[in-house]
Design an enzyme around this catalytic site. Sequence first.
Site: not given
Length: 395
Positions: A115, A174
């Site tokens: 992330d 994602d």
Amino acid sequence: MKRIFFFGMAIGLLVASLPTWAQKDMRRLIKNNEAFAAAQYKMLMKNVPADKMPRYYDPAKDQLQVSGVDWWTSGFYPGTLWLIYKATGDRELLAAAREKLAIEEPMKYYTGNHDIGFMIFCSFGTAYAITGDPQYKQVVLTAAETATKRYRPGMHAIQSWNKSRQFNAPVIIDNMMNLELLEWAAKNGGSKRLAEIAENHANTTLKNHFRPDGSSYHVVDYDTATGRVLKRVTHQGYADESAWARGQAWALYGFTMMYRFTKKPEYLAQAHKVARFILKNPNLPADKIPYWDFNAPDIPNAPRDVSAAAVTASALLELAQYSNKTQQASYTSDAATMLRSLSTTYRSKPGGSKGFILTQSVGHLPAHSEVNVSLTYADYYFMEALERYKKWVLK
């Protein structure tokens, strides 16, 4: 991740021919949202400790949840501050954005999961696009190199989460969003290897993540040495074979963005295929705000996911740039419907939600986490979508 700012568009939208009244209506809506966002975030600023980032607001408990900068959503709040500052010129928001960048910067070395793209590109990338400050650019370039430490050559992919009892080497849909960090860095002073890694990851995702109808699994688990698929699951959705709404939005956005950088037709084709799945889905409501999962068993009473709609709207506005006239009109119209819905039914009341802009998002329903709440990334992609509509659609 995104960026309306990092590339020039040569293609004009068909919807430049929108009726004057429709353009005025959307211009008013966008201006209203920009002023509303500024007022809300000035309130949110007062509710967030100096060393923390807002994470979500739970209306059922009237509770604001904050996080450290090592939480995956930490970059969205400063990024949203920058977007609102760009729209309004409000110097108070600019000062707050700069203060939050200072505490976010150490995340340029973060290797705990994939992330870092959300953390750094949505914050420092947005800041650099607006200011051109070379210090911000250097943070982005450093973060891109850090991101490659999770690349697994045997898988031809970046490992999203660490090994656990559930997964060996999981890759989540994602992760497509975080490829923008690598692609942008490769074209702005970084190594060409960054783009090679991003495209390897996209190719692996294209091969293994999608069903024939264009919908995506959430997680594909791999053998790191051989790249063999061990299993496919939908961890945050209703069931392994269901279509988790935000996952479809990540896929749409990710492959549209990868086409922007590479011009590879297979990426554009996949983006169109995902868009068709979303927009033609019989379970997509008339207001275009999806249920948290397209296959949720309790539709039409299932929770909506405003965050999925915000990401989808922003992605559709970019995809329209690479489309024929019929597709342009369709994608732009659907994005406009989403923006109108988000601006009315799903917008916080003035002074409400502790300062968040939007309501009714879903984080992780199977874990009973962040259900029907305000989320930072919903606000971020909503502001980005408004900016994209203003830039590309309105005269």
